[in-house]
Design a protein around this motif. Structure first.
Motif, mmCIF file in Angstrom:
data_model
loop_
_atom_site.group_PDB
_atom_site.id
_atom_site.type_symbol
_atom_site.label_atom_id
_atom_site.label_comp_id
_atom_site.label_asym_id
_atom_site.label_seq_id
_atom_site.Cartn_x
_atom_site.Cartn_y
_atom_site.Cartn_z
ATOM 1 N N MET A 86 0.852 -1.179 0.000
ATOM 2 C CA MET A 86 0.000 0.000 0.000
ATOM 3 C C MET A 86 0.894 1.238 0.000
ATOM 4 S SD MET A 86 -3.318 0.995 2.152
ATOM 5 C CE MET A 86 -4.112 -0.193 1.135
ATOM 6 N N LYS A 87 0.659 2.111 -0.953
ATOM 7 C CA LYS A 87 1.456 3.333 -1.063
ATOM 8 C C LYS A 87 1.207 4.302 0.082
ATOM 9 C CE LYS A 87 2.850 4.461 -5.670
ATOM 10 N NZ LYS A 87 2.647 5.311 -6.810
ATOM 11 N N LEU A 88 -0.075 4.530 0.370
ATOM 12 C CA LEU A 88 -0.429 5.520 1.366
ATOM 13 C C LEU A 88 -1.609 4.993 2.174
ATOM 14 C CD1 LEU A 88 0.526 8.395 2.105
ATOM 15 C CD2 LEU A 88 -1.210 9.276 0.584
ATOM 16 N N GLY A 89 -1.364 4.596 3.394
ATOM 17 C CA GLY A 89 -2.417 4.046 4.237
ATOM 18 C C GLY A 89 -3.228 5.139 4.923
ATOM 19 N N TYR A 90 -4.248 4.711 5.644
ATOM 20 C CA TYR A 90 -5.144 5.678 6.286
ATOM 21 C C TYR A 90 -4.423 6.514 7.339
ATOM 22 C CZ TYR A 90 -5.756 3.099 10.675
ATOM 23 O OH TYR A 90 -5.553 2.505 11.895
ATOM 24 N N LYS A 91 -3.448 5.922 8.041
ATOM 25 C CA LYS A 91 -2.724 6.688 9.069
ATOM 26 C C LYS A 91 -1.945 7.839 8.440
ATOM 27 C CE LYS A 91 -2.329 2.921 12.363
ATOM 28 N NZ LYS A 91 -1.422 1.988 13.047
ATOM 29 N N ALA A 92 -1.310 7.566 7.313
ATOM 30 C CA ALA A 92 -0.559 8.624 6.618
ATOM 31 C C ALA A 92 -1.516 9.694 6.090
ATOM 32 C CB ALA A 92 0.266 8.026 5.478
ATOM 33 N N LEU A 93 -2.658 9.258 5.561
ATOM 34 C CA LEU A 93 -3.651 10.225 5.081
ATOM 35 C C LEU A 93 -4.148 11.102 6.227
ATOM 36 C CD1 LEU A 93 -5.725 7.986 2.645
ATOM 37 C CD2 LEU A 93 -4.289 9.936 2.023
ATOM 38 N N LEU A 94 -4.402 10.496 7.378
ATOM 39 C CA LEU A 94 -4.854 11.272 8.535
ATOM 40 C C LEU A 94 -3.770 12.233 9.018
ATOM 41 C CD1 LEU A 94 -6.840 8.574 10.533
ATOM 42 C CD2 LEU A 94 -7.762 10.691 9.550
ATOM 43 N N ASP A 95 -2.532 11.770 9.040
ATOM 44 C CA ASP A 95 -1.422 12.639 9.450
ATOM 45 C C ASP A 95 -1.306 13.843 8.521
ATOM 46 O OD1 ASP A 95 -0.789 11.013 11.597
ATOM 47 O OD2 ASP A 95 0.887 10.010 10.576
ATOM 48 N N GLN A 96 -1.414 13.595 7.217
ATOM 49 C CA GLN A 96 -1.357 14.691 6.241
ATOM 50 C C GLN A 96 -2.505 15.668 6.449
ATOM 51 O OE1 GLN A 96 -1.375 12.953 2.333
ATOM 52 N NE2 GLN A 96 0.799 12.438 2.376
ATOM 53 N N ALA A 97 -3.705 15.131 6.611
ATOM 54 C CA ALA A 97 -4.873 15.991 6.798
ATOM 55 C C ALA A 97 -4.729 16.819 8.072
ATOM 56 C CB ALA A 97 -6.150 15.149 6.846
ATOM 57 N N ASN A 98 -4.390 16.173 9.164
ATOM 58 C CA ASN A 98 -4.302 16.867 10.445
ATOM 59 C C ASN A 98 -3.221 17.935 10.465
ATOM 60 O OD1 ASN A 98 -6.468 15.760 11.983
ATOM 61 N ND2 ASN A 98 -5.327 13.848 12.116
ATOM 62 N N ALA A 99 -2.220 17.793 9.612
ATOM 63 C CA ALA A 99 -1.168 18.812 9.531
ATOM 64 C C ALA A 99 -1.646 20.075 8.811
ATOM 65 C CB ALA A 99 0.062 18.232 8.817
ATOM 66 N N GLU A 100 -2.740 19.958 8.061
ATOM 67 C CA GLU A 100 -3.184 21.072 7.223
ATOM 68 C C GLU A 100 -4.541 21.661 7.595
ATOM 69 O OE1 GLU A 100 -2.857 20.283 3.020
ATOM 70 O OE2 GLU A 100 -1.196 18.898 3.386
ATOM 71 N N ILE A 101 -5.245 21.035 8.526
ATOM 72 C CA ILE A 101 -6.596 21.491 8.853
ATOM 73 C C ILE A 101 -6.675 21.982 10.292
ATOM 74 C CG2 ILE A 101 -7.670 19.959 7.157
ATOM 75 C CD1 ILE A 101 -8.426 18.127 9.563
ATOM 76 N N GLU A 102 -7.798 22.613 10.599
ATOM 77 C CA GLU A 102 -8.039 23.064 11.960
ATOM 78 C C GLU A 102 -9.006 22.123 12.654
ATOM 79 O OE1 GLU A 102 -9.874 26.852 14.450
ATOM 80 O OE2 GLU A 102 -9.488 27.083 12.299
ATOM 81 N N ALA A 103 -8.597 21.654 13.825
ATOM 82 C CA ALA A 103 -9.473 20.840 14.666
ATOM 83 C C ALA A 103 -9.967 21.723 15.805
ATOM 84 C CB ALA A 103 -8.720 19.633 15.213
ATOM 85 N N ILE A 104 -11.189 21.474 16.232
ATOM 86 C CA ILE A 104 -11.796 22.251 17.308
ATOM 87 C C ILE A 104 -12.300 21.264 18.360
ATOM 88 C CG2 ILE A 104 -13.996 22.356 16.058
ATOM 89 C CD1 ILE A 104 -14.438 25.138 17.229
ATOM 90 N N SER A 105 -12.155 21.606 19.621
ATOM 91 C CA SER A 105 -12.631 20.724 20.689
ATOM 92 C C SER A 105 -14.159 20.734 20.713
ATOM 93 C CB SER A 105 -12.100 21.188 22.041
ATOM 94 O OG SER A 105 -12.755 22.380 22.445
#
Length: 131
Positions: free
Chosen positions: A1-20
């Motif tokens: 697998m080139k890009l698994g879900y963990k890598a996709l989540l890491d990429q997303a979380n590095a670029e988006i805003e999370a709110i509590s």
């Protein structure tokens, strides 16, 4: 697998805003904020939803956002702030990244999803119509 879900989540979380969940709850009455529930209809029926949230099945998000799509929903052209959520924050993190990449702004997601929302003892409403 080139890009698994963990890598996709890491990429997303590095670029988006999370709110509590607590910070999101403050925005429940804000007319300029739209909460978007990305879960499957069965999850909504079983678990309820954040009061006033708009349901957008995750599989339809890109089509509902894009004004050129025959499935476009005007709510996504409203200029409001969008707060996405799912059960645990994984789908909403990926959806937030996708929406942001498509040019929807501002967008954020609830860290921990509705599971964290409920754990914080925040309000939940049951949907009116069974799926």
């Amino acid at each position: 697998m080139k890009l698994g879900y963990k890598a996709l989540l890491d990429q997303a979380n590095a670029e988006i805003e999370a709110i509590s969940p607590q910070d999101a709850a403050v925005l429940l009455e804000d007319a300029g904020t739209v909460f978007v529930d990305l879960r499957d209809p069965r999850e909504l029926q079983r678990e309820g939803k954040i009061p006033g949230a708009t349901h957008c099945p995750r599989g339809m998000l890109e089509f509902w956002i894009d004004p050129e799509s025959p499935y476009h929903k005007p709510i996504f052209a409203s200029g409001k702030t969008f707060i996405f959520y799912c059960a645990s924050g994984w789908r909403s993190a990926l959806a937030t990244k996708t929406a942001q990449d498509m040019g929807l702004a501002p967008v954020k997601h609830i860290q921990g999803g509705i599971t964290a929302w409920k754990k914080a003892d925040l309000p939940v409403e049951m949907p009116d119509n069974p799926a």
